[in-house]
Write an enzyme that holds these catalytic residues in place. Structure first.
Site, PDB file in Angstrom:
ATOM      1  N   SER A 136      20.170  77.184  63.006  1.00  0.00           N
ATOM      2  CA  SER A 136      19.925  78.101  61.625  1.00  0.00           C
ATOM      3  C   SER A 136      20.108  78.787  61.631  1.00  0.00           C
ATOM      4  O   SER A 136      21.509  79.686  62.013  1.00  0.00           O
ATOM      5  CB  SER A 136      18.598  78.983  62.307  1.00  0.00           C
ATOM      6  OG  SER A 136      17.484  79.969  61.653  1.00  0.00           O
ATOM      7  N   TYR A 149      15.160  84.713  68.402  1.00  0.00           N
ATOM      8  CA  TYR A 149      14.863  83.299  67.774  1.00  0.00           C
ATOM      9  C   TYR A 149      16.873  83.200  66.747  1.00  0.00           C
ATOM     10  O   TYR A 149      17.127  82.237  67.845  1.00  0.00           O
ATOM     11  CB  TYR A 149      14.170  83.151  66.663  1.00  0.00           C
ATOM     12  CG  TYR A 149      14.795  82.665  65.743  1.00  0.00           C
ATOM     13  CD1 TYR A 149      13.874  80.584  66.117  1.00  0.00           C
ATOM     14  CD2 TYR A 149      14.712  81.661  64.431  1.00  0.00           C
ATOM     15  CE1 TYR A 149      14.064  79.090  65.295  1.00  0.00           C
ATOM     16  CE2 TYR A 149      15.059  80.995  63.815  1.00  0.00           C
ATOM     17  CZ  TYR A 149      14.437  79.366  63.890  1.00  0.00           C
ATOM     18  OH  TYR A 149      14.625  78.459  63.382  1.00  0.00           O
TER      19      TYR A 149
HETATM   20  N1  LIG Z   1      11.235  75.617  59.142  1.00  0.00           N
HETATM   21  C1  LIG Z   1      12.418  75.812  58.631  1.00  0.00           C
HETATM   22  O1  LIG Z   1      12.141  77.041  57.624  1.00  0.00           O
HETATM   23  C2  LIG Z   1      13.585  75.886  59.775  1.00  0.00           C
HETATM   24  C3  LIG Z   1      14.951  76.921  59.559  1.00  0.00           C
HETATM   25  C4  LIG Z   1      15.997  76.881  60.469  1.00  0.00           C
HETATM   26  C5  LIG Z   1      16.074  76.456  61.807  1.00  0.00           C
HETATM   27  N2  LIG Z   1      14.728  75.662  61.683  1.00  0.00           N
HETATM   28  C6  LIG Z   1      15.094  74.945  63.256  1.00  0.00           C
HETATM   29  O2  LIG Z   1      14.770  74.070  62.621  1.00  0.00           O
HETATM   30  C7  LIG Z   1      14.057  72.307  63.507  1.00  0.00           C
HETATM   31  C8  LIG Z   1      12.783  71.881  63.554  1.00  0.00           C
HETATM   32  O3  LIG Z   1      12.248  73.281  62.757  1.00  0.00           O
HETATM   33  P1  LIG Z   1      10.462  73.142  61.828  1.00  0.00           P
HETATM   34  O4  LIG Z   1      10.399  73.424  60.541  1.00  0.00           O
HETATM   35  O5  LIG Z   1      10.508  70.744  61.846  1.00  0.00           O
HETATM   36  O6  LIG Z   1       9.438  72.794  63.001  1.00  0.00           O
HETATM   37  P2  LIG Z   1       8.019  72.305  63.262  1.00  0.00           P
HETATM   38  O7  LIG Z   1       7.377  73.437  64.460  1.00  0.00           O
HETATM   39  O8  LIG Z   1       7.839  71.632  62.913  1.00  0.00           O
HETATM   40  O9  LIG Z   1       8.725  71.121  64.440  1.00  0.00           O
HETATM   41  C9  LIG Z   1       9.140  72.106  65.924  1.00  0.00           C
HETATM   42  C10 LIG Z   1       8.865  71.204  66.763  1.00  0.00           C
HETATM   43  O10 LIG Z   1       9.259  71.182  68.087  1.00  0.00           O
HETATM   44  C11 LIG Z   1       8.385  70.807  69.145  1.00  0.00           C
HETATM   45  N3  LIG Z   1       8.701  71.540  70.380  1.00  0.00           N
HETATM   46  C12 LIG Z   1       8.641  72.380  70.716  1.00  0.00           C
HETATM   47  N4  LIG Z   1       8.511  72.887  71.684  1.00  0.00           N
HETATM   48  C13 LIG Z   1       8.865  71.637  72.594  1.00  0.00           C
HETATM   49  C14 LIG Z   1       9.321  71.475  74.344  1.00  0.00           C
HETATM   50  N5  LIG Z   1       9.003  72.382  75.130  1.00  0.00           N
HETATM   51  N6  LIG Z   1       9.578  70.163  74.504  1.00  0.00           N
HETATM   52  C15 LIG Z   1       9.842  69.249  73.053  1.00  0.00           C
HETATM   53  N7  LIG Z   1       9.365  69.661  72.161  1.00  0.00           N
HETATM   54  C16 LIG Z   1       8.707  70.833  71.540  1.00  0.00           C
HETATM   55  C17 LIG Z   1       7.355  70.857  68.662  1.00  0.00           C
HETATM   56  O11 LIG Z   1       5.683  70.194  69.078  1.00  0.00           O
HETATM   57  C18 LIG Z   1       7.006  70.642  66.622  1.00  0.00           C
HETATM   58  O12 LIG Z   1       6.746  69.026  67.018  1.00  0.00           O
HETATM   59  C19 LIG Z   1      13.653  74.049  64.816  1.00  0.00           C
HETATM   60  O13 LIG Z   1      14.340  73.527  65.295  1.00  0.00           O
HETATM   61  C20 LIG Z   1      13.978  75.755  63.841  1.00  0.00           C
HETATM   62  O14 LIG Z   1      13.860  76.701  64.443  1.00  0.00           O
HETATM   63  C21 LIG Z   1      13.786  74.943  61.301  1.00  0.00           C
END
Ligand SMILES: NC(=O)c1ccc[n+]([C@@H]2O[C@H](COP(=O)([O-])OP(=O)(O)OC[C@H]3O[C@@H](n4cnc5c(N)ncnc54)[C@H](O)[C@@H]3O)[C@@H](O)[C@H]2O)c1
Length: 253
Positions: A136, A149
């Site tokens: 991130s 986070y």
């Molecule tokens: N969306 C944003 O703005 C953003 C920004 C920066 C970084 N990110 C990072 O990108 C990645 C994906 O984010 P996203 O926005 O698609 O999030 P999201 O919440 O839509 O998806 C995250 C997925 O991780 C799975 N997950 C959570 N805990 C788990 C576990 N214990 N075992 C297996 N699976 C598990 C969830 O079920 C979900 O499907 C994350 O690591 C997030 O931190 C997202």
């Protein structure tokens, strides 16, 4: 990439699903990992030949080892790993519970370690492979209400670079993709209304946020494109790199 085998975590939705679909379209056989079994099955239904669901809780070391063994037995040797799964628990440090801290590190850091270790052990003797961890931009710039986070993402990113150093001599590359605000369920929970989204785009002095110079929230496909590039042969001389995909929100620091 045609015919290669990849593991993608967090594949049930958001960025993980976009990565799985993008790889599947390139002829990769994708082992899609997530804790949400039903949503994984739905994703696999979109590309039955390409995407194979493997429900698992990444917080459990033994379960992670077992699922990697199962994937190699059923699909074959893993060429690529993408660590995408993550959770966001917002809150100020003084009010943060032990559970919020532990849960954040359990998924965002320990899960990345368990799975990367299990896969790296198998890639090492084969002397080929590529690993990408989705971090991130909050790992680089302090953010209010996001200490656990941001710290977990900084640790996961640095872990991935150390892994890249250990594996470089064995022909295995490890990189980080660091998204900024991306239109997924995680982002929508953080910014439910159009006004909230506008604040993210404009920036906020009281929130110490500079806004997004490119003037848009990323799509999950924007992030997937960077991941696919770093996995592919066109990135064969890139390792231990952190590719920021945030529309300039952290001014490239
Ligand atoms: N969306 C944003 O703005 C953003 C920004 C920066 C970084 N990110 C990072 O990108 C990645 C994906 O984010 P996203 O926005 O698609 O999030 P999201 O919440 O839509 O998806 C995250 C997925 O991780 C799975 N997950 C959570 N805990 C788990 C576990 N214990 N075992 C297996 N699976 C598990 C969830 O079920 C979900 O499907 C994350 O690591 C997030 O931190 C997202």
């Amino acid at each position: 990439m045609n015919g290669k085998i990849a593991i993608v975590t967090g594949a049930a939705q958001g960025i993980g699903a976009a990565v799985a679909l993008a790889l599947g379209r390139r002829g990769v056989r994708v082992a899609a990992l997530d804790i949400q079994a039903d949503a994984l099955a739905q994703l696999a239904g979109q590309q039955p030949d390409g995407i194979h669901p493997y429900p698992v809780d990444l917080r459990a070391s033994q379960a992670v080892n077992a699922v990697v063994e199962k994937i190699e037995a059923e699909l074959g040797p893993v060429d690529m790993l993408v660590n995408v799964a993550g959770i966001l628990r917002m809150g100020s440090i003084c009010d943060m519970s032990d559970d919020d801290w532990d849960a954040t590190f359990a998924v965002n850091l320990h899960g990345v370690f368990y799975l990367s270790r299990a896969v790296a052990r198998r890639m090492l003797p084969r002397r080929q492979g590529a690993i990408v961890t989705v971090g991130s931009n909050a790992a680089a710039v302090p953010r209010l209400q996001m200490a656990a986070y941001a710290a977990s993402k900084a640790a996961a990113g640095h872990f991935t670079k150390c892994l890249g150093l250990e594996l470089a001599g064995h022909g295995i590359r490890c990189n980080v993709v660091s998204p900024g605000s991306t239109d997924t369920a995680m982002q929508r929970a953080f910014c439910p209304s159009p006004e909230d989204v506008q604040k993210v785009l404009d920036g906020s002095l009281p929130g110490y946020r500079t806004g997004i110079p490119l003037g848009r929230i990323a799509s999950a496909q924007d992030i997937a494109a960077a991941v696919v590039f770093l996995l592919g042969d066109e990135a064969r001389h890139i390792t231990m790199h952190d590719l920021r995909v945030d529309g300039g929100a952290t001014l490239g620091v």
